[in-house]
Scaffold this active site. Structure first.
Site, PDB file in Angstrom:
ATOM      1  N   CYS A 328       1.859   2.727   9.060  1.00 49.55           N
ATOM      2  CA  CYS A 328       1.632   3.286   7.730  1.00 49.55           C
ATOM      3  C   CYS A 328       2.210   4.706   7.661  1.00 49.55           C
ATOM      4  CB  CYS A 328       0.141   3.238   7.414  1.00 49.55           C
ATOM      5  SG  CYS A 328      -0.283   3.712   5.716  1.00 49.55           S
ATOM      6  N   LEU A 329       1.423   5.717   7.278  1.00 53.12           N
ATOM      7  CA  LEU A 329       1.936   7.081   7.206  1.00 53.12           C
ATOM      8  C   LEU A 329       2.377   7.583   8.567  1.00 53.12           C
ATOM      9  CD1 LEU A 329      -0.665   8.811   4.841  1.00 53.12           C
ATOM     10  CD2 LEU A 329       1.439   7.637   4.246  1.00 53.12           C
TER      11      LEU A 329
END
Length: 596
Positions: A328-329
């Site tokens: 994800c991030l």
């Protein structure tokens, strides 16, 4: 702190001086920001200005489109005729086919009880109404794509609120449950509601989460914290094999989540799976920031996060190249670090893996509905006021993306039918929320989401731009079919943004459950295809046709890919490097993951 452009206006002839005017201007800005922060708390962080702008754009363009309005009137009449024709045909033959089917992902009306009178008529009327409003909200000439998606989304949420499945009198499944239990289900549902309300007001976690204890049955893979700074703890996991691959794996979770999504229960722990495959695994565990961390910036997360972890691994396992993996991030940040390392001819990476991670944000999915200049300004004032953004303040937006499943279906099951869904490890993890510092999250939203600086080659590291095209290590990227946070077609753009070998896997599931794919779960499946740096581009639709369809967890395909990019087995490394300042500090899962 954000810098604001000073308003330019002539001084009044009342003795006002420049400093006094600047002070008044500053105080007025402070007052506005406090008001915006107060308003944001009452609107779940959604900007009223952004919603008003979207609906005004739609309403004005529909007003000046008489042909479109006539078309919508004709559609309304047509749907009324279809509904009554269906009702008449049903009276003659109960086996009559419905006049409209729910969308494939809509399971509210799947129970056979919905096919009996009058519930079939009720849910058919609702579906036709829902379809008409979609026609009304979309396809209006002149409305921007962003505004069209916003108004369609908001109307869809309003219609979902009024769905006949949400009310006892119009939901036959609930009615049957009430009859079977002689009303006891409503008493049980009331208890569930009062318990949830008590937990919400007291800031407690949902019922059942107490069954999952960190270090006992989740985040329980043995290891040691071998490095700590103000932002991360670096965990080195104990080997599970006599020999290991010479290249360690560094796992970089998103700072919006606790790391143990990648080390849940033993049977679905990616960490445990990797060490049993003969890999030395390191994990970043992020500090849960508070108001005192308000000025931590995105560059701090780069330097004190991934770069610091790579430096520590380089001391613990000298000369070893790293399989860096970001989720994800964490994957977005890893892409920034990898591009910086490529620019500076730093060759410590052996490969890069991106799990549901975007590097281009022009098609960021429904989450992007909440990200525009007005919305970011609104969130910035909220974060400025309290020093951080609490993910509990973001959870409403994430739940709205799947409101049928995460809000209304749950309320019907828990409060009307009196049935609690069993708590799972991934549900307990999802309730273990974190925060994001004001400055870092503001920079992330503006530079990556709004400006798309990373994909455009404008993102600056140490005063110089970086480019993903500089990355030369092989890349393995994973997208999930039903991802509302990082849509797989957006993740797929890594093919366009890099000039290296890319292997892409598309797996069943969503943003979390698609990544957490237990190796023994044969109900899962995935597609996988490799593209060499010099191959011609393959668009997502043709990729779907060309990719191999495989049964089981994508972990197996990734592990085989890692094996091909790793050296022969060698001796296991020591835990940490005490003689070089990296002495084991604490047992896994460490202390940062315990921060509330």
């Amino acid at each position: 702190m954000m810098h604001h452009t000073k308003l330019e206006r002539p001084l009044e002839k009342t003795g006002d001086t420049g400093p006094r005017q600047n002070l008044l201007e500053h105080l007025s800005e402070e007052a506005d920001r406090h008001f915006h922060a107060m308003l944001a708390r009452s609107t779940a962080g959604i900007s009223p200005a952004a919603l008003t702008e979207a609906f005004m754009d739609w309403a004005v363009h529909l007003t000046i489109s008489p042909s479109r309005r006539a078309f919508l009137l004709a559609k309304a009449v047509s749907k009324v005729v279809r509904l009554w024709n269906y009702a008449l045909r049903y009276m003659a033959d109960s086996r009559t086919e419905p006049c409209i089917e729910p969308l494939p992902q809509d399971r509210r009306f799947c129970d056979p009880a919905w096919q009996g009178w009058p519930y079939n008529f009720i849910h058919q009327m609702f579906l036709l109404n829902q379809q008409w409003w979609h026609n009304a909200m979309t396809g209006v000439d002149g409305v921007t794509s962003q505004h069209e998606k916003v108004v369609d989304f908001i109307i869809r949420q309003m219609l979902d609120t009024a769905s006949p499945s949400n009310f006892p009198l119009t939901n036959p499944v609930v009615g049957q449950r009430i009859a079977e239990t002689r009303g006891e289900c409503l008493i049980d549902g009331s208890r569930n509601f009062l318990d949830d309300l008590k937990r919400l007001t007291e800031g407690l976690k949902p019922a059942g989460t107490e069954e999952f204890q960190l270090g006992r049955n989740v985040a329980a893979t043995p290891g040691q914290v071998v490095y700590r700074n103000r932002l991360i703890e670096l965990i080195q996991y104990s080997p599970a094999t006599d020999t290991v691959r010479p290249e360690p794996v560094l796992l970089v979770p998103a700072w919006i989540m606790k790391y143990y999504i990648l080390d849940l229960s033993p049977e679905n722990s990616l960490v445990r799976y990797l060490i049993r495959r003969g890999y030395t695994v390191f994990m970043i565990s992020w500090h849960n920031p508070g108001a005192e961390d308000r000025d931590l910036c995105l560059d701090d997360y780069r330097r004190l996060g991934i770069t610091a972890a790579l430096d520590a691994i380089g001391v613990i396992m000298p000369q070893a190249k790293v399989h860096a993996t970001g989720y994800c991030l964490g994957g977005t940040l890893l892409s920034i670090v990898a591009a910086e390392m490529a620019r500076d001819k730093d060759e410590r990476l052996r490969s890069m893996t991106l799990l549901a991670a975007q590097t281009d944000f022009t098609e960021a999915g429904e989450l992007a509905l909440f990200i525009n200049h007005s919305e970011v300004h609104f969130l910035e004032d909220l974060m400025w006021d309290q020093g951080y953004l609490d993910t509990s303040q973001m959870s409403g937006a994430f739940q709205l993306l799947r409101s049928k499943d995460l809000i209304w279906s749950r309320m019907v099951r828990d409060y009307l039918m009196g049935q609690r869904a069993p708590m799972t490890d991934i549900m307990a993890w999802n309730a273990d929320t974190t925060r994001m510092p004001y400055r870092m999250h503001s920079e992330y939203l503006r530079q990556l989401f709004l400006n798309d600086d990373l994909a455009s080659g404008r993102f600056m590291v140490d005063g110089r731009p970086i480019a993903l095209t500089d990355i030369r290590v092989p890349i393995f990227a994973v997208g999930t079919e039903w991802d509302h946070v990082a849509p797989w077609r957006s993740v797929f753009k890594i093919h366009l943004l890099t000039d290296t070998d890319v292997t892409f896997a598309l797996t069943t599931g969503g943003h979390n459950k698609g990544i957490v794919a237990p190796p023994d779960d044969m109900s899962r499946s995935y597609r996988m295809l490799s593209r060499r740096a010099y191959d011609h581009h393959l668009d997502p639709d043709n990729w779907l046709t060309a990719a191999d369809d495989r049964t089981g967890s994508w972990w197996h395909g990734w592990a085989s890919w890692l094996d091909r990019h790793s050296g022969a087995m060698t001796t296991t490394p020591d835990m940490g490097a005490p003689d070089k300042g990296y002495m084991p500090i604490a047992d896994a899962p460490g202390t940062y993951v315990l921060e509330a």
